[in-house]
Scaffold this motif. Structure first.
Motif, mmCIF file in Angstrom:
data_model
loop_
_atom_site.group_PDB
_atom_site.id
_atom_site.type_symbol
_atom_site.label_atom_id
_atom_site.label_comp_id
_atom_site.label_asym_id
_atom_site.label_seq_id
_atom_site.Cartn_x
_atom_site.Cartn_y
_atom_site.Cartn_z
ATOM 1 N N UNK A 1 -12.807 3.154 11.414
ATOM 2 C CA UNK A 1 -13.094 3.395 10.001
ATOM 3 C C UNK A 1 -14.571 3.256 9.641
ATOM 4 N N UNK A 2 -15.392 2.724 10.548
ATOM 5 C CA UNK A 2 -16.800 2.528 10.255
ATOM 6 C C UNK A 2 -17.527 3.874 10.157
ATOM 7 N N UNK A 3 -18.565 3.939 9.332
ATOM 8 C CA UNK A 3 -19.292 5.203 9.170
ATOM 9 C C UNK A 3 -19.861 5.681 10.494
ATOM 10 N N UNK A 4 -20.346 4.743 11.321
ATOM 11 C CA UNK A 4 -20.985 5.135 12.581
ATOM 12 C C UNK A 4 -19.998 5.689 13.592
ATOM 13 N N UNK B 1 -28.182 2.162 6.024
ATOM 14 C CA UNK B 1 -27.113 1.692 6.909
ATOM 15 C C UNK B 1 -27.622 1.062 8.211
ATOM 16 N N UNK B 2 -28.928 1.120 8.464
ATOM 17 C CA UNK B 2 -29.484 0.554 9.696
ATOM 18 C C UNK B 2 -30.595 -0.437 9.367
ATOM 19 N N UNK C 1 -20.134 7.443 0.512
ATOM 20 C CA UNK C 1 -18.830 6.837 0.246
ATOM 21 C C UNK C 1 -18.560 5.878 1.387
ATOM 22 N N UNK C 2 -19.200 4.721 1.307
ATOM 23 C CA UNK C 2 -19.100 3.740 2.390
ATOM 24 C C UNK C 2 -17.991 2.737 2.112
ATOM 25 N N UNK C 3 -17.301 2.280 3.168
ATOM 26 C CA UNK C 3 -16.339 1.193 2.989
ATOM 27 C C UNK C 3 -17.044 -0.026 2.394
ATOM 28 N N UNK C 4 -16.328 -0.808 1.607
ATOM 29 C CA UNK C 4 -16.941 -1.964 0.946
ATOM 30 C C UNK C 4 -17.655 -2.881 1.932
ATOM 31 N N UNK C 5 -17.070 -3.053 3.109
ATOM 32 C CA UNK C 5 -17.649 -3.969 4.093
ATOM 33 C C UNK C 5 -18.979 -3.467 4.636
ATOM 34 N N UNK D 1 -24.157 -2.213 -3.135
ATOM 35 C CA UNK D 1 -23.284 -2.217 -4.317
ATOM 36 C C UNK D 1 -23.088 -0.838 -4.930
ATOM 37 N N UNK D 2 -22.842 0.131 -4.062
ATOM 38 C CA UNK D 2 -22.525 1.475 -4.548
ATOM 39 C C UNK D 2 -23.697 2.214 -5.172
#
Length: 466
Positions: A63-66, A319-320, A354-358, A363-364
């Protein structure tokens, strides 16, 4: 013009490239499910976007974006973002709104699955069993090939080993992208005849589905030979193709000279305009000035307009950990968008995730950027000014002002106090006695004499048009 250059330009013309079409803004719907894009198709078009860039369409898990950038199988579209049927529905929904689909493609490597198996047979026995047990489902998700067999073997990869010298193109292109703590890295593909043939089939299948452009992920890590073999004239004809070659600047920067310049010199692809991004960040820094955006191309600090993908943020930056220092202040980012959507040249890329909360560390912040009121107004200006010439009227440390034909004027003030500039409306052609209206605030300016003063409030952009 020499003979080889003439052939190159003729080939570009034969591909049907249109500078105006490629200047249309792209929504980077990063990590959106295909069904979410379908749901928002009408709103995307109404906001002013002409293209949507989607995350990689292939077989991947996690489920991770990567995980979307770790292919298990290119023959199948099936991931947490959707399957082939979802992609087809999305393409149809956007086409009905006159919006094209661009696909992010990963061709440098396959998934790092060393944690669960030692071999390099892809997609592997677990996935082949999944195909067999759900044959009717996967028949509908297949792009090409026979799913009863592995598609790749150990013979299709470069020897194991991690990149250690990031300034050496050979090292970057023939060794693996690795994490820390003994990670074996992403298995790096060898562009042999079989690998190249499969990658061509993949791209052609996406093209046949209606995809109109390709973003090549990690193209910095692909050899020129592989790029040439995969992106044939048949594949690229009528397509907008652009690569991700991360650099720290433009001409004179070692990463530009070693990686981006050769990519541009040896292809007719476009590329992320990291040189311009470096110029933007410097211009908005405490010690920088807006005059650094007066004409960055003249100093090799921006790409040619027809090949430039302009941006204020990419998916890698938030994200990095290694890129987060490049995140701009929110107000500066909004002003930078006014610059790339106000100016002539380049294809603006608007990032909305649209990233998972984790995994969302901000904060969006970028989730709804695509549909924000000011963004839609800037897109309105951008679309209305397509094909209008650009002339810089003034630049200093705080203020940049430029004209788009005689129909538009942009002023961007990065400083904490109001700035003004008086324009000679004879020397610079303006329409008199008709209001120029700022699409962002609604304020108007009416020129009624040879000299007209524009006042740009602190930390504000004005995008006036007739």
């Amino acid at each position: 013009m020499n003979y080889s250059k003439s052939l190159f330009l003729s080939a570009m013309a034969a591909c049907g490239f249109s500078g105006t079409a490629h200047a249309d803004a792209i929504l980077h719907a990063f990590n959106w499910s295909y069904s979410d894009v379908t749901t928002h198709a009408q709103s995307i078009a109404e906001a002013g976007y002409k293209k949507v860039l989607i995350s990689p369409a292939m077989k991947s898990s996690g489920n991770e974006w990567w995980a979307r950038y770790q292919p298990q199988d290119l023959r199948v579209i099936d991931s947490p973002l959707g399957n082939k049927e979802d992609l087809a529905a999305m393409i149809a929904a956007l086409k009905a709104q006159n919006v094209d689909v661009y696909a992010d493609v990963v061709l440098n490597h396959m998934a790092n699955e060393s944690w669960k198996r030692d071999d390099l047979n892809y997609p592997g026995s677990d996935v082949l069993n999944e195909y067999a047990q759900n044959a009717s489902y996967f028949a509908k998700q297949t792009l090409f090939g026979d799913l009863t067999y592995n598609n790749l073997s150990p013979n299709d990869f470069h020897p194991e080993g991690c990149i250690t010298n990031w300034g050496d193109p050979g090292h970057v292109q023939y060794w693996r992208l690795c994490g820390g703590a003994g990670d074996k890295g992403l298995p790096d593909l060898d562009p042999n005849h079989w690998v190249v043939s499969q990658q061509r089939l993949y791209l052609q299948a996406l093209k046949d589905m209606g995809v109109k452009g390709f973003r090549i992920d990690a193209v910095k890590h692909m050899s020129q030979y592989q790029i040439d073999q995969v992106f044939t004239p048949d594949i690229t004809s009528g397509m907008h193709v652009f690569g991700e070659v991360i650099t720290s600047g433009g001409k004179g920067d070692s990463s530009y000279d070693s990686f981006l310049a050769p990519y541009l010199n040896n292809t007719n692809h476009s590329a992320y305009d990291f040189p311009l991004f470096a110029s933007i960040r410097q211009a908005f820094s405490i010690n920088g000035g807006m005059n650094q955006l007066h004409d960055p191309l003249a100093y090799g600090q921006a790409l040619e307009s027809s090949r430039s993908i302009t941006f204020t943020i990419t998916h890698d930056i938030p994200t990095n950990d290694g890129f987060r220092y490049q995140i701009m202040n929110e107000s500066d980012e909004a002003l930078a968008y006014a610059y790339i959507l106000g100016k002539d040249g380049g294809t603006p890329l608007i990032y909305s995730d649209n990233l998972p909360d984790a995994e969302d560390r901000d904060n969006g912040r970028w989730a709804d950027v695509w549909n924000r009121t000011d963004m839609k107004q800037m897109l309105k200006f951008h679309n209305a000014m397509q094909g209008k010439s650009m002339k810089v009227l003034h630049s200093d440390q705080c203020l940049l002002m430029f004209q788009r034909g005689k129909e538009g004027v942009v002023g961007i003030n990065k400083c904490g106090e109001e700035r003004s500039y008086t324009v000679d409306t004879y020397q610079n052609e303006f329409n008199w006695f008709v209001p120029y209206k700022d699409v962002l605030s609604g304020a108007t300016e009416t020129v009624s004499g040879q000299y007209h003063t524009f006042n740009i409030p602190a930390r504000t952009a004005r995008m006036y048009m007739l």
